[in-house]
Design an enzyme around this catalytic site. Structure first.
Site, PDB file in Angstrom:
ATOM      1  N   SER A   1       0.947  -1.057   0.058  1.00  0.00           N
ATOM      2  CA  SER A   1       0.064  -0.013  -0.024  1.00  0.00           C
ATOM      3  C   SER A   1       1.003   1.146  -0.236  1.00  0.00           C
ATOM      4  CB  SER A   1      -0.890   0.067   1.370  1.00  0.00           C
ATOM      5  OG  SER A   1      -0.167   0.217   2.385  1.00  0.00           O
ATOM      6  N   LYS A   2       0.257   2.335  -0.056  1.00  0.00           N
ATOM      7  CA  LYS A   2       0.934   3.541  -0.056  1.00  0.00           C
ATOM      8  C   LYS A   2       1.890   3.713   1.180  1.00  0.00           C
ATOM      9  CE  LYS A   2      -1.163   7.606  -2.637  1.00  0.00           C
ATOM     10  NZ  LYS A   2      -0.094   7.194  -3.617  1.00  0.00           N
ATOM     11  N   ARG A   3       1.739   3.112   2.276  1.00  0.00           N
ATOM     12  CA  ARG A   3       2.434   3.300   3.212  1.00  0.00           C
ATOM     13  C   ARG A   3       3.974   2.808   2.967  1.00  0.00           C
ATOM     14  NH1 ARG A   3       1.854  -0.426   6.839  1.00  0.00           N
ATOM     15  NH2 ARG A   3       0.021  -1.344   5.628  1.00  0.00           N
ATOM     16  N   HIS A   4       4.025   1.921   2.247  1.00  0.00           N
ATOM     17  CA  HIS A   4       5.461   1.202   1.697  1.00  0.00           C
ATOM     18  C   HIS A   4       6.223   1.913   0.701  1.00  0.00           C
ATOM     19  CE1 HIS A   4       2.974  -2.318   2.963  1.00  0.00           C
ATOM     20  NE2 HIS A   4       3.882  -2.358   3.804  1.00  0.00           N
TER      21      HIS A   4
END
Ligand code: GLU
Length: 496
Positions: free
Chosen positions: A253-256
């Site tokens: 996801s965007k977190r990564h």
């Protein structure tokens, strides 16, 4: 064997996730490795509807990676249209057929009623799912609901006993209890089909032989198989690709990292490196080889060699691979690739002459082994393109703040200024000549010179990089740096 026909069937969300591109790539690889067809189908039944912009994002993502399609909305083909919102009549006809055969029924339950009942099931510790209530209505009761003006969706009557077995080409044999699924909606109150119905019908209509998609869709396959059985459709073969996880082993996801394909292009990834990187997520050539050309991957690709366990999206590995591809590019080719980034950073003219491109090729030749992302050219290699570069702290600390440096730089400037020819040999002779005269090691001139002319302590061979810069610019940089050093302006900033 019949010709292989696979499809990539994205929803036009206006966004191309790397996970989507991964699915597209595996379909494309399978088609190309089997001499089959790769079909692009737009699944816009979520009332997202086809908008030119959202579909353009899909085209751009596929084109960036070099995945060409044989049939699709823009180029047509024998099974056109390839956009689901243009195929509504066919879905509605099938829904009617299922209704007539008693294999589907109208459901009048409102969202509030459904939620209330789910709540009750949860309270009783049961899995919240549709209880099949409207499947029991008789025609008079249905008419009453219609007269009340209630909206209805259409549900497919699933089997309540036995198991549905999926013989998945990647995941193996997977069995689902039929009693665990509810009667699935196949047509929404809006009259639009759901993904399930449209997907099953289109796969049939388009002669799809293999459905290769993300493993998230594996549970849906139970319903798809039942629909196919009810409709007398021979199911395609299924191959569900393993999950792609972030480095912490949660769903990517965007977190990564960036998740949109465009961002990778903007970060300076080469499409061929990304192609190679994505191909290795869930597939392996069976040996240790990691840098594989498109042709080699196509040649060696098979679904049998795909893994059922999740793969990890390791950005460091992606960067490493990108660096390998950059290093392998011909300098003139690399020059073409970095040009847009340099133009964007205001470091190069948008329409350079042939001569300037040859010069850029020389810079690329010096830097290509040292660069992992194209964008890095605008930072690490900035000094090639402008006199306006930073003197890094390490350069200040080690060389530029030393008392003896300004004199050395001025002496070197004089020698270089006097050179009649400007090339690696003449520059090297001048630098070494000064070191000898000063009775110091060559490094005592080379390092301060690099620090002055590039602002850094590392980089390609000094003599080669000086050769690429203009004689007048090098001399001016040396003199400017000497003056700044004397004025005490090149002390390390962190200690200032
Ligand atoms: N539109 C679906 C998706 O984007 C396609 C799934 C499938 O390949 O069946 O997830």
């Amino acid at each position: 064997m019949a010709e292989v026909r696979v499809r990539f069937a994205p929803a036009p969300t206006g966004f191309m996730h790397v996970g989507n591109l991964h699915t597209a790539l595996f379909n494309w690889l399978f088609a190309r490795s089997q001499g089959g067809k790769f079909i692009l189908r737009i699944e816009d039944t979520d009332e997202l509807r086809f908008t030119p912009e959202a579909v353009q994002v899909i085209y751009d993502g596929l084109r960036w990676l070099g995945l060409d399609w044989d049939e699709g909305p823009d180029i047509g083909g024998p099974c056109a249209p390839y956009v689901q919102s243009e195929r509504l009549a066919g879905y509605q006809e099938t829904v009617q057929q299922l209704l007539d055969e008693g294999k589907a029924y109208e459901c009048f339950c409102t969202p509030e009623e459904l939620e209330e009942r789910r709540e009750l099931m949860r309270a009783r510790g049961l899995p919240p799912r549709y209880d099949g209530r409207c499947g029991e209505l008789d025609e008079a009761e249905r008419q009453k609901f219609r007269d009340e003006g209630r909206a209805s969706c259409i549900r497919f009557r699933v089997k309540q006993t036995g198991t549905t077995v999926i013989n998945d080409l990647i995941q193996g044999e997977v069995a689902y209890e039929n009693s665990l699924i509810a009667d699935g909606i196949i047509q929404k109150t809006s009259g639009f089909p759901t993904y399930h119905l449209a997907c099953v019908l289109d796969d049939e209509a388009m002669g799809i032989t293999h459905v290769i998609r993300a493993v998230e869709h594996l549970p849906n396959t139970q319903l798809h198989l039942q629909l196919q059985e009810a409709l007398g459709i021979q199911p395609p073969q299924y191959a569900h690709l393993p999950l792609v996880l972030g480095p912490d082993r949660t769903k990517l996801s965007k977190r990564h990292s960036a998740v949109s394909v465009v961002e990778y292009a903007e970060m300076g990834y080469l499409p061929e490196a990304m192609f190679n990187f994505l191909a290795l997520l869930g597939w392996s050539p069976g040996d240790e080889q990691e840098v594989l050309s498109r042709e080699e991957i196509i040649k060696r690709f098979s679904l049998e060699a795909c893994s059922s366990s999740p793969s990890v999206f390791d950005l460091q590995k992606a960067e490493w691979l990108n660096g390998e591809y950059i290093a392998a590019l011909a300098p003139e080719e690399l020059a073409q690739r970095v040009l847009p980034f340099l133009v964007e950073a205001g470091l190069f003219e948008a329409e350079p002459s042939e001569k300037r491109m040859i010069w850029l090729g020389q810079v690329c030749n010096l830097m290509k082994e040292r660069i992992k992302l194209l964008t890095t050219f605008t930072t690490w290699a900035r000094y090639f393109f402008t006199d306006d570069y930073e003197y890094e702290d390490r350069a200040r600390e080690k060389w530029l703040s030393r008392e003896d440096t300004p004199d050395k730089l001025d002496m070197l400037a004089d020698r270089l200024d006097a050179l009649e020819s400007w090339n690696v040999d003449s520059v090297e002779a001048a630098v070494r000549g000064l070191a000898e005269e000063l009775e110091v090691g060559a490094g005592q001139v080379i390092h301060p010179c690099r620090a002055a002319v590039t602002g850094t302590t590392i980089g390609p061979s000094l003599f080669h990089l000086l050769e690429v810069l203009a004689q007048g610019d090098v001399v001016a940089r040396l003199r400017r740096t000497a003056a700044l050093g004397r004025a005490g302006q090149l002390r390390p900033r962190k200690h200032a």
